[in-house]
Design an enzyme around this catalytic site. Structure first.
Site, PDB file in Angstrom:
ATOM      1  N   GLY A  33     -23.440  19.043   9.469  1.00 42.56           N
ATOM      2  CA  GLY A  33     -24.018  18.735  11.141  1.00 42.56           C
ATOM      3  C   GLY A  33     -23.778  20.094  11.462  1.00 42.56           C
ATOM      4  O   GLY A  33     -23.176  20.792  10.782  1.00 42.56           O
ATOM      5  N   SER A  34     -23.046  19.896  12.855  1.00 51.01           N
ATOM      6  CA  SER A  34     -22.729  20.590  14.247  1.00 51.01           C
ATOM      7  C   SER A  34     -21.642  20.940  13.949  1.00 51.01           C
ATOM      8  O   SER A  34     -21.315  22.129  14.605  1.00 51.01           O
ATOM      9  CB  SER A  34     -22.911  20.735  15.509  1.00 51.01           C
ATOM     10  OG  SER A  34     -24.121  20.373  15.540  1.00 51.01           O
TER      11      SER A  34
END
Length: 629
Positions: A329-330
């Protein structure tokens, strides 16, 4: 004078007239000839038997003579060796398995003397089996029914319990039960039990390494057995005049790890404690020295007890932080921003117009929260974790350049850590990309990595742009005292020191008010890091990304302006839609707060640089955090 009596004449005359009768002549008989022939035949047969018997005796004597010649001449030395071997015994001298210690010398695994409890079932009366079992069960920690079954086995040997401590074995002998015995053995001890069990591993029943460091360094830990040879007399007693030869056993080496047992224990404690409140399936953590990449802790929730292999879950990897890959993810956006800073396509204050949704590669990508189109700084895009803004920056780099930095940071490549079964993670090769691939990768979807690889990415940023492959073995010391220090891998220059320092300043905004990771902040310290929330594929819906199943992540460093250590965290599928800033960031705060005190790391005393997150324009700043504008 005596007169001879004479017969009357008639009688005398008659006697004269009748001549004496002759016996009729008998024909000549052949019986003597037959007898002679029979006798000769018998003598002939007897003579043949004697000849055959004599021949047999001669042949037997020849065979025996030849055998004697073979025994006394040809095979003499070999038979003498066999005879001597029957009087010679060789005993194996078992080497003690080496110890495993942490970076400070705290013992994590060692071998001690122990005793097995055995029985001769033939010496145990059938009527006494229940009694034996009832008094042995509390001492052996074995069910009564199991002991009764063992004592009823056929034969003269039954193993009732293994590897008891000497004092525990003595309590068994003190019972004075006929037919119950002990035999010497060794036992692998793990004082910390669950602490670092995923790293240390465990051993098989025969003492060989089965997992973790125990398996990876089995040949060094095992050492080499020796032997002692001696002679006995005809009674089986040791012959004092014979020569005894001994080859000493070489005990195993001591393996010193880079982990800190106290830090490892605290990390496991916090990972376990987060599961209940968050409803997560599991959690993992890796902590690295920022300068040399040494692993200070490598932990996962719910790990097993190294002293009890029965606690190992066969459906869960032994060491998830190096064996289990996930989509980050981020938290992976740091690579995109490092590449953009290095390629000078952005600065921290570059203004980027960010809509709520972007159409790219045939798909629509949205931010995790709704916002109108507005001007964000590059720092604001990172701090508020805008997927759309990150993709617009990635477009300035282009796929080939972005992919090159991905590989420089080690994504999709094994770190080479000294642990078995490491996963390499995955990043699709550039040649295999579809139109939509580049619409997901820059914000951490569509690729996978382990929590150790995630920590290595942030170690690169903390170490002024030099990635040092992580290592977990500090040194190996053999039984004779010879020590080999693990060779430090050569660092790999990924970005310049200036780029790394600039990126750390931008990452500080993540942990301040207005950033997604503000719960990771530590009062008095400058903290840099990044949150991540990655959607998981849902197997119940054809593998499509789920709207509620997530991997929550956080990775960061302390102090931001002079990093000493790096922490990477992954929480697997917390319930209620929690995100990285809700679960992983607070975990970072807990473990980093402990480490700065445990390692005596003082605050640097400097202040974070303010970089606005948005160009506020006519926005009402009363409802915005102070550092946003």
């Amino acid at each position: 004078m005596t007169q001879r009596r004479q017969l009357p004449p008639p009688y005398r005359q008659a006697a004269r007239r009748e001549p004496a009768r002759r016996q009729p002549a008998r024909p000549p008989t052949r019986r003597p000839v037959q007898r002679r022939r029979a006798r000769a035949l018998k003598l002939g047969k007897l003579d043949g038997r004697l000849r055959w018997g004599l021949a047999s005796v001669v042949v037997l004597l020849v065979v025996l003579g030849g055998r004697l010649i073979q025994l006394q001449g040809v095979d003499r030395s070999h038979l003498a060796e066999q005879a001597a071997a029957q009087r010679v015994y060789t005993v194996t001298l078992h080497a003690l398995r080496g110890s495993i210690v942490d970076r400070n010398g705290t013992v994590l695994a060692y071998t001690s003397d122990a005793q097995d409890i055995t029985a001769d079932p033939k010496q145990v009366p059938a009527a006494q089996r229940a009694h034996y079992a009832s008094v042995l069960a509390p001492l052996l920690h074995v069910p009564v029914a199991t002991l009764v079954a063992d004592l009823a086995k056929r034969g003269q040997y039954a193993l009732l319990a293994t590897a008891l401590a000497p004092n525990a074995a003595q309590r068994v002998l003190d019972l004075g039960l006929p037919g119950i015995y002990t035999q010497a053995t060794t036992q692998r001890q793990y004082p910390g039990q669950t602490t670092a069990a995923n790293v240390i591993g465990t051993v098989h029943s025969d003492g060989t390494g089965a997992a973790g460091i125990e398996s990876q360094f089995n040949s060094l830990l095992a050492g080499h057995n020796g032997e002692m040879t001696y002679s006995v007399d005809n009674l089986g007693d040791v012959n004092p005049s014979s020569r005894t030869t001994t080859t000493p056993a070489q005990n195993g080496a001591t393996v010193r790890l880079t982990i800190d047992q106290s830090l490892q224990f605290i990390a496991q404690h916090y990972l376990d404690s987060v599961l209940g409140p968050s409803g997560a399936r599991g959690a993992q953590m890796a902590i690295l020295d920022a300068h040399n990449g040494q692993v200070l802790a490598l932990a996962s929730s719910g790990t097993f007890n190294a002293a009890d292999p029965n606690t190992i879950d066969p459906y869960v990897p032994i060491n998830p932080p190096v064996m289990s890959a996930f989509e980050p993810g981020s938290v992976q956006k740091s690579i995109t921003f490092a590449a953009a800073l290095q390629q000078r396509v952005i600065t921290p204050r570059s203004v980027i117009t960010v809509p709520d949704t972007i159409h790219m590669g045939g798909v629509n990508i949205s931010d995790a929260w709704y916002h109108p189109t507005g001007p964000f700084t590059a720092t604001g895009v990172l701090a508020e974790s805008s997927n759309v803004g990150t993709l617009k920056i990635a477009q300035r780099l282009g796929p080939a350049t972005w992919y090159r930095y991905e590989k420089l940071f080690g994504v999709g490549t094994k770190t080479g850590i000294e642990l078995p079964a490491e996963s390499s993670g995955y990043v699709p090769p550039l040649k295999d990309w579809s139109e939509s691939t580049f619409a997901n990768l820059p914000f951490g979807q569509g690729e996978s990595m382990t929590v150790l690889q995630l920590a290595s990415i942030y170690q690169t940023i903390a170490n002024n742009g030099v990635r040092v492959p992580p290592r977990i073995v500090q040194s190996i010391t053999k039984a004779d005292g010879a020590q080999t220090v693990t060779k430090q891998p050569h660092g790999i220059r990924v970005v310049t020191p200036r780029t790394a320092q600039t990126l750390r300043t931008m990452l500080e905004s993540v942990t301040q008010l207005g950033g997604t990771g503000w719960r990771a902040a530590i009062p008095g310290y400058r903290v840099a890091g990044k949150t991540g929330t990655a959607q998981q594929p849902d197997p119940n819906h054809g593998g499509r990304y789920s709207d509620w199943m997530n991997w929550d992540t956080f990775a960061g460093m302390v102090p931001a302006d002079d990093p000493q250590f790096v922490v990477a965290i992954m929480v697997d599928n917390p319930a209620h839609g929690l995100e990285g800033g809700d679960v992983a960031a607070p975990l970072f705060h807990q473990i980093a707060s402990y480490e700065v005190q445990h390692a005596h790391i003082p605050p640097t005393g400097s202040l974070s640089k303010h970089v606005p997150l948005q160009v506020c324009g006519n926005l009402d700043r009363r409802y915005l955090p102070a550092n946003v504008c």
